[in-house]
Each structure stands twice: as structure tokens, then as C-alpha cells.
Design a protein around this motif. Structure first.
Motif, PDB file in Angstrom:
ATOM      1  N   VAL A   1      71.031  74.371  48.872  1.00 31.16           N
ATOM      2  CA  VAL A   1      70.927  74.712  47.458  1.00 31.16           C
ATOM      3  C   VAL A   1      71.696  73.659  46.687  1.00 31.16           C
ATOM      4  CG1 VAL A   1      71.482  76.439  45.733  1.00 31.16           C
ATOM      5  CG2 VAL A   1      70.780  77.153  47.998  1.00 31.16           C
ATOM      6  N   GLY A   2      71.049  73.025  45.754  1.00 30.25           N
ATOM      7  CA  GLY A   2      71.710  71.983  45.002  1.00 30.25           C
ATOM      8  C   GLY A   2      70.843  71.510  43.860  1.00 30.25           C
ATOM      9  N   PRO A   3      71.305  70.504  43.139  1.00 33.08           N
ATOM     10  CA  PRO A   3      70.597  70.065  41.939  1.00 33.08           C
ATOM     11  C   PRO A   3      69.197  69.515  42.213  1.00 33.08           C
ATOM     12  CG  PRO A   3      72.397  68.567  42.460  1.00 33.08           C
ATOM     13  CD  PRO A   3      72.515  69.739  43.390  1.00 33.08           C
ATOM     14  N   LEU A   4      68.976  68.895  43.368  1.00 34.58           N
ATOM     15  CA  LEU A   4      67.653  68.340  43.625  1.00 34.58           C
ATOM     16  C   LEU A   4      66.619  69.432  43.867  1.00 34.58           C
ATOM     17  CD1 LEU A   4      68.527  65.209  45.782  1.00 34.58           C
ATOM     18  CD2 LEU A   4      68.029  65.343  43.340  1.00 34.58           C
ATOM     19  N   LEU A   5      67.006  70.473  44.631  1.00 39.12           N
ATOM     20  CA  LEU A   5      66.080  71.587  44.819  1.00 39.12           C
ATOM     21  C   LEU A   5      65.853  72.318  43.510  1.00 39.12           C
ATOM     22  CD1 LEU A   5      66.852  73.312  48.229  1.00 39.12           C
ATOM     23  CD2 LEU A   5      64.856  72.015  47.539  1.00 39.12           C
ATOM     24  N   TRP A   6      66.904  72.496  42.742  1.00 37.80           N
ATOM     25  CA  TRP A   6      66.774  73.178  41.454  1.00 37.80           C
ATOM     26  C   TRP A   6      65.854  72.388  40.536  1.00 37.80           C
ATOM     27  CZ3 TRP A   6      68.316  71.803  36.460  1.00 37.80           C
ATOM     28  CH2 TRP A   6      68.219  72.828  35.528  1.00 37.80           C
ATOM     29  N   LEU A   7      65.992  71.096  40.542  1.00 39.53           N
ATOM     30  CA  LEU A   7      65.137  70.261  39.711  1.00 39.53           C
ATOM     31  C   LEU A   7      63.679  70.349  40.159  1.00 39.53           C
ATOM     32  CD1 LEU A   7      65.176  68.286  37.357  1.00 39.53           C
ATOM     33  CD2 LEU A   7      65.599  66.454  38.980  1.00 39.53           C
ATOM     34  N   SER A   8      63.453  70.489  41.463  1.00 38.92           N
ATOM     35  CA  SER A   8      62.087  70.582  41.979  1.00 38.92           C
ATOM     36  C   SER A   8      61.467  71.958  41.788  1.00 38.92           C
ATOM     37  CB  SER A   8      62.064  70.252  43.475  1.00 38.92           C
ATOM     38  OG  SER A   8      62.440  68.932  43.704  1.00 38.92           O
ATOM     39  N   TYR A   9      62.230  73.025  42.058  1.00 37.88           N
ATOM     40  CA  TYR A   9      61.651  74.366  42.129  1.00 37.88           C
ATOM     41  C   TYR A   9      62.235  75.372  41.142  1.00 37.88           C
ATOM     42  CZ  TYR A   9      59.850  72.537  46.483  1.00 37.88           C
ATOM     43  OH  TYR A   9      59.206  71.763  47.418  1.00 37.88           O
ATOM     44  N   GLY A  10      63.333  75.061  40.493  1.00 39.83           N
ATOM     45  CA  GLY A  10      63.939  76.021  39.581  1.00 39.83           C
ATOM     46  C   GLY A  10      64.975  76.879  40.285  1.00 39.83           C
TER      47      GLY A  10
ATOM     48  N   GLN B   1      62.179  71.519  50.397  1.00 43.32           N
ATOM     49  CA  GLN B   1      62.806  70.197  50.376  1.00 43.32           C
ATOM     50  C   GLN B   1      62.579  69.601  48.992  1.00 43.32           C
ATOM     51  OE1 GLN B   1      63.651  67.986  53.307  1.00 43.32           O
ATOM     52  NE2 GLN B   1      63.798  69.756  54.647  1.00 43.32           N
ATOM     53  N   PHE B   2      63.384  68.615  48.637  1.00 41.22           N
ATOM     54  CA  PHE B   2      63.234  67.944  47.356  1.00 41.22           C
ATOM     55  C   PHE B   2      61.819  67.384  47.243  1.00 41.22           C
ATOM     56  CE2 PHE B   2      63.486  63.878  44.969  1.00 41.22           C
ATOM     57  CZ  PHE B   2      63.711  64.431  43.722  1.00 41.22           C
ATOM     58  N   ASN B   3      61.187  67.619  46.091  1.00 48.64           N
ATOM     59  CA  ASN B   3      59.818  67.156  45.854  1.00 48.64           C
ATOM     60  C   ASN B   3      59.835  66.309  44.587  1.00 48.64           C
ATOM     61  OD1 ASN B   3      57.103  67.031  44.849  1.00 48.64           O
ATOM     62  ND2 ASN B   3      56.592  68.712  46.234  1.00 48.64           N
ATOM     63  N   LEU B   4      59.719  65.008  44.743  1.00 47.84           N
ATOM     64  CA  LEU B   4      59.800  64.094  43.608  1.00 47.84           C
ATOM     65  C   LEU B   4      58.712  64.383  42.579  1.00 47.84           C
ATOM     66  CD1 LEU B   4      61.109  61.667  42.239  1.00 47.84           C
ATOM     67  CD2 LEU B   4      59.593  60.194  43.573  1.00 47.84           C
ATOM     68  N   GLY B   5      57.504  64.678  43.030  1.00 49.92           N
ATOM     69  CA  GLY B   5      56.399  64.958  42.108  1.00 49.92           C
ATOM     70  C   GLY B   5      56.673  66.175  41.243  1.00 49.92           C
ATOM     71  N   LEU B   6      57.145  67.262  41.865  1.00 51.87           N
ATOM     72  CA  LEU B   6      57.478  68.463  41.089  1.00 51.87           C
ATOM     73  C   LEU B   6      58.640  68.202  40.131  1.00 51.87           C
ATOM     74  CD1 LEU B   6      57.238  71.379  43.685  1.00 51.87           C
ATOM     75  CD2 LEU B   6      55.736  70.924  41.745  1.00 51.87           C
ATOM     76  N   ALA B   7      59.635  67.470  40.607  1.00 54.39           N
ATOM     77  CA  ALA B   7      60.783  67.172  39.760  1.00 54.39           C
ATOM     78  C   ALA B   7      60.361  66.370  38.537  1.00 54.39           C
ATOM     79  CB  ALA B   7      61.849  66.421  40.560  1.00 54.39           C
TER      80      ALA B   7
ATOM     81  N   GLU C   1      58.556  66.727  26.990  1.00 49.72           N
ATOM     82  CA  GLU C   1      57.433  66.759  26.061  1.00 49.72           C
ATOM     83  C   GLU C   1      57.262  68.114  25.382  1.00 49.72           C
ATOM     84  OE1 GLU C   1      54.200  65.168  23.976  1.00 49.72           O
ATOM     85  OE2 GLU C   1      55.693  64.133  25.191  1.00 49.72           O
ATOM     86  N   TYR C   2      57.407  69.197  26.156  1.00 49.22           N
ATOM     87  CA  TYR C   2      57.100  70.531  25.626  1.00 49.22           C
ATOM     88  C   TYR C   2      58.324  71.438  25.502  1.00 49.22           C
ATOM     89  CZ  TYR C   2      52.587  68.811  27.139  1.00 49.22           C
ATOM     90  OH  TYR C   2      51.476  68.037  27.333  1.00 49.22           O
ATOM     91  N   ARG C   3      59.499  70.946  25.907  1.00 48.18           N
ATOM     92  CA  ARG C   3      60.752  71.701  25.863  1.00 48.18           C
ATOM     93  C   ARG C   3      60.679  73.001  26.661  1.00 48.18           C
ATOM     94  NH1 ARG C   3      62.769  67.330  24.968  1.00 48.18           N
ATOM     95  NH2 ARG C   3      63.694  66.778  23.017  1.00 48.18           N
ATOM     96  N   ARG C   4      59.979  72.958  27.801  1.00 55.33           N
ATOM     97  CA  ARG C   4      59.947  74.107  28.702  1.00 55.33           C
ATOM     98  C   ARG C   4      61.250  74.124  29.494  1.00 55.33           C
ATOM     99  NH1 ARG C   4      53.996  72.976  30.485  1.00 55.33           N
ATOM    100  NH2 ARG C   4      52.923  73.938  28.747  1.00 55.33           N
ATOM    101  N   PRO C   5      61.885  75.273  29.611  1.00 54.69           N
ATOM    102  CA  PRO C   5      63.171  75.335  30.320  1.00 54.69           C
ATOM    103  C   PRO C   5      63.012  75.108  31.823  1.00 54.69           C
ATOM    104  CG  PRO C   5      62.446  77.527  29.691  1.00 54.69           C
ATOM    105  CD  PRO C   5      61.479  76.560  29.073  1.00 54.69           C
ATOM    106  N   PHE C   6      64.066  74.621  32.445  1.00 51.08           N
ATOM    107  CA  PHE C   6      64.067  74.386  33.883  1.00 51.08           C
ATOM    108  C   PHE C   6      64.234  75.676  34.673  1.00 51.08           C
ATOM    109  CE2 PHE C   6      65.157  70.070  32.674  1.00 51.08           C
ATOM    110  CZ  PHE C   6      64.396  69.350  33.559  1.00 51.08           C
ATOM    111  N   GLY C   7      65.143  76.515  34.233  1.00 51.82           N
ATOM    112  CA  GLY C   7      65.482  77.699  35.015  1.00 51.82           C
ATOM    113  C   GLY C   7      65.200  78.978  34.263  1.00 51.82           C
ATOM    114  N   SER C   8      65.948  79.977  34.622  1.00 46.78           N
ATOM    115  CA  SER C   8      65.789  81.306  34.051  1.00 46.78           C
ATOM    116  C   SER C   8      66.103  81.293  32.556  1.00 46.78           C
ATOM    117  CB  SER C   8      66.733  82.272  34.761  1.00 46.78           C
ATOM    118  OG  SER C   8      66.683  83.532  34.160  1.00 46.78           O
TER     119      SER C   8
END
Length: 68
Positions: free
Chosen positions: A12-21, A29-35, A44-51
Motif C-alpha cells: 500500500v503506497g502512493p503508486l498504488l493509490w495513484l493507479s487504483y485509488g 501492481q503499479f499501472n502507469l496507464g491507469l495512473a 482536465e476535469y478535476r475528478r478526485p483521486f480518492g474518496s
């Protein structure tokens, strides 16, 4: 109890959070495309990363100019 240093992008860390929320799937695993997609959606749309079911307190401090 001991802690270990997981490899960058694992556990659990910033890279997984950036990829999956907030709730990455098991074994994720870290996914560059999703991130990059999530970064673009935020930029562009100001959609939040997390909850969005909570609040964070914020304070703004403005320093007044020094005058004699």
C-alpha cells in the motif's frame, strides 16, 4: 513487531493509490496507464483521486507586508 520496506510500487503506497485509488484490488501492481489516466482526469476535469465522503480542514496564512 517489525516493519519492512516494500519495493516501490508494491504494497500500500502512493503508486498504488495513484493507479487504483483508495481500494486497490488484491495483488495489484503499479499501472502507469491507469495512473496517467487518473492524473489527466484530475487535471482536465478535476475528478478526485480518492474518496469524496469526508473533509479535510484547511487553513490559509497570509503574511502582511512589512511596513515602517
Amino acid at each position: 513487531m517489525t516493519c519492512s520496506n516494500p519495493a516501490l510500487g508494491s504494497g500500500v503506497g502512493p503508486l498504488l493509490w495513484l493507479s487504483y485509488g483508495d481500494n486497490p484490488p488484491p495483488g495489484a501492481q503499479f499501472n502507469l496507464g491507469l495512473a496517467l489516466q487518473r492524473l489527466w482526469n484530475w487535471w482536465e476535469y478535476r475528478r478526485p483521486f480518492g474518496s469524496t465522503d469526508g473533509a479535510y480542514d484547511m487553513e490559509l496564512f497570509i503574511r502582511l507586508p512589512y511596513s515602517h
